[in-house]
Enzyme design. Structure first.
Site, PDB file in Angstrom:
ATOM      1  N   CYS A 140       0.753  -0.931   0.162  1.00 21.18           N
ATOM      2  CA  CYS A 140      -0.266   0.252  -0.457  1.00 21.18           C
ATOM      3  C   CYS A 140       0.846   1.364   0.334  1.00 21.18           C
ATOM      4  O   CYS A 140       1.808   1.039   0.999  1.00 21.18           O
ATOM      5  CB  CYS A 140      -0.939   0.212   0.886  1.00 21.18           C
ATOM      6  SG  CYS A 140      -1.870   1.771   1.388  1.00 21.18           S
ATOM      7  N   CYS A 147      -3.099  14.799   2.222  1.00 17.62           N
ATOM      8  CA  CYS A 147      -3.795  15.703   0.817  1.00 17.62           C
ATOM      9  C   CYS A 147      -5.109  16.996   1.495  1.00 17.62           C
ATOM     10  O   CYS A 147      -5.437  17.177   1.847  1.00 17.62           O
ATOM     11  CB  CYS A 147      -5.580  14.430   1.184  1.00 17.62           C
ATOM     12  SG  CYS A 147      -6.333  14.241   0.157  1.00 17.62           S
ATOM     13  N   CYS A 151     -11.926  14.910   3.033  1.00 18.10           N
ATOM     14  CA  CYS A 151     -13.378  13.667   3.760  1.00 18.10           C
ATOM     15  C   CYS A 151     -13.088  13.764   5.358  1.00 18.10           C
ATOM     16  O   CYS A 151     -12.548  13.220   5.426  1.00 18.10           O
ATOM     17  CB  CYS A 151     -12.876  13.033   2.628  1.00 18.10           C
ATOM     18  SG  CYS A 151     -12.269  12.854   1.108  1.00 18.10           S
TER      19      CYS A 151
HETATM   20 FE1  SF4 Z   1      -8.107  12.494   0.662  1.00 22.09          FE
HETATM   21 FE2  SF4 Z   1     -10.251  11.715   1.132  1.00 22.09          FE
HETATM   22 FE3  SF4 Z   1      -8.481  10.246   0.396  1.00 22.09          FE
HETATM   23 FE4  SF4 Z   1      -8.556  10.597   2.986  1.00 22.09          FE
HETATM   24  S1  SF4 Z   1     -10.248   9.828   1.207  1.00 22.09           S
HETATM   25  S2  SF4 Z   1      -6.576  10.330   1.438  1.00 22.09           S
HETATM   26  S3  SF4 Z   1      -8.907  12.946   2.386  1.00 22.09           S
HETATM   27  S4  SF4 Z   1      -9.314  11.883  -1.065  1.00 22.09           S
END
Ligand code: SF4
Ligand code: SAH
Length: 411
Positions: A140, A147, A151
């Site tokens: 992984c 990021c 989210c």
């Molecule tokens: Fe970014 Fe959303 Fe993926 Fe988390 S789930 S790494 S916030 S895109």
């Protein structure tokens, strides 16, 4: 010095954060992870004549990716002069491993330190997780530090620091795994290591499911995955590489044509209202547009299905009605569904669905013709001890989450 992360903002302004960090190339860059073209160019800068570059690239490719050498001095088929010139200008460095944890079930996690913008800055850290299974082993891999997306159930989204990884740092994660597992000719694996025993490679699959949104670091992810796929080198076929995206619609078709790997979509909700909340990028690219991009994904077929990831959030998206809508929504798309138990983190506002609910949900999906495995967590013992790697609680849940994600992809 260039800002390498471009973010888009929306009128409402909360879909994405702005990148704060820059990548500053080290004085002596690593040749690991460069495309063949970039490698040829690098050789040009140290005076290798154009007519020789292709041959030299092939030589270096072999030493780097088949033999796994970490020193130019070991490249015995390369002339002394060229080795000296390479040594003076480049390295074969991989990201620095600052910690390793090993589970009784063979799951391994490496904490990797990457250079920050300047010396005084807190170093950037990402993790890479190795999950061996009978006959296969999945790595992984992260694509960004942090990021830009937010989210609401994901801990990475709460991190302030964001920087794109370079192609070298992405390929470097595969190299680190192979180094640590002794997966090079003449290498020995660590005592007790659990690796595939069929005599083949130790890393058979790669999932871009670590930190970051790979389609917001498109060029580096593309270049890195092309290196990982290259049959004269690491040679992991594109069918064994999965790129997971939260739904960057304009880059999905590009990913299909320029990278060609398997695709996973972080769907998590069956209506726009809820998905807007869970995956705010949905405000920009709503479900209908996302599913259209999936239908048109180059190469999609029953043999090359798209994986839909669905995190199980108690009382939020886990009703039987949601399961029914999910099946209806995906009708006509060659799809697999991956149910991921939510991995809570300190301060998160969600809970993982009850096990019976996950089973009911999964059963409905199964009866509709999808396999919907829910996996037993791997590497639990090292997750429990993860505070030993990093003290900050935020990081603690990041590793757990990452193992869960990777685990969810090991079917
Ligand atoms: Fe970014 Fe959303 Fe993926 Fe988390 S789930 S790494 S916030 S895109
Ligand atoms: N940014 C990409 C890839 C990295 S995230 C994406 O979002 O797809 C990989 C997967 O882990 C995604 O499906 C993501 O939604 C999921 N995930 C994030 N946080 C999680 C958590 N706390 N518990 C379970 N899954 C989570």
């Amino acid at each position: 010095m260039t800002t390498i992360l471009q973010t888009e903002s929306t009128p409402r302004g909360f879909v994405e954060k702005t990148a704060l960090e820059r990548y500053v190339a080290p004085a002596k860059p690593s040749l690991v992870g460069l495309s063949r073209a970039a490698l040829a160019e690098a050789l040009g800068t140290i005076g290798v004549p154009a007519t020789q570059r292709k041959m030299r690239v092939q030589q270096l490719w072999n030493w780097i990716y088949i033999r796994g050498v970490t020193r130019f001095a070991d490249m015995s088929s390369v002339s002394k002069e060229l080795r000296a010139a390479l040594e003076a200008h480049f390295t074969l460095d991989r990201p620095e491993v600052v910690a390793e944890q090993v589970s009784v079930d063979g799951t391994r996690k490496w904490l990797l330190r990457l250079p920050g913008e300047h010396a005084a800055e807190r170093p950037h850290e990402v993790e890479c997780v190795y999950i061996p299974d009978a006959g296969r082993a999945t790595l992984c891999v992260s694509s960004q530090v942090g990021c830009t997306l937010t989210c609401s159930f994901c801990h990475t989204g709460t991190q302030r620091l964001v920087r794109n990884l370079t192609a070298s740092e992405i390929v470097g994660q595969v190299m680190v795994a192979r180094d640590r597992l002794g997966d090079w000719p003449g290498g020995t694996s660590p005592e007790g290591a659990i690796v595939p025993t069929d005599g083949g490679r130790f890393v058979t699959n790669v999932v871009m499911m670590g930190m970051g949104e790979p389609l917001y670091n498109f060029e580096a992810v593309r270049d890195a995955l092309l290196v990982v796929q290259d049959g004269d080198g690491i040679g992991i076929s594109k069918r064994r590489i999965t790129l997971s995206t939260s739904g960057v619609v304009p880059n999905i078709a590009r990913a299909g044509s320029e990278i060609g790997t398997m695709l996973a979509i972080s769907l998590h909700a069956v209506n726009d209202d809820l998905r807007n909340e869970l995956v705010p990028l949905n405000r920009k690219y709503p479900i209908a547009a996302l599913l259209d991009a999936c239908r048109n994904y180059p190469g999609v077929s029953n043999a090359r299905r798209i994986t839909f990831e669905y995190v199980m959030l108690k009382g939020v998206n886990d009703s039987l009605d949601d399961a029914k809508k999910l099946v209806r929504l995906l009708k006509g798309i060659p799809a697999k569904i991956n149910l991921i138990p939510f991995n809570p983190w300190p301060g998160s506002r969600y809970e993982c669905s009850d096990w019976e609910q996950i089973e009911k949900f999964s059963e409905h999906i199964f009866n509709a013709g999808y396999s919907s495995p829910v996996r037993t967590p791997r590497g639990r013992d090292i997750l429990a001890a993860c505070g030993q790697l990093k003290s900050a609680t935020e990081k603690l849940s990041a590793r757990e989450r990452m193992a869960l994600r990777a685990m969810a992809m090991t079917d």
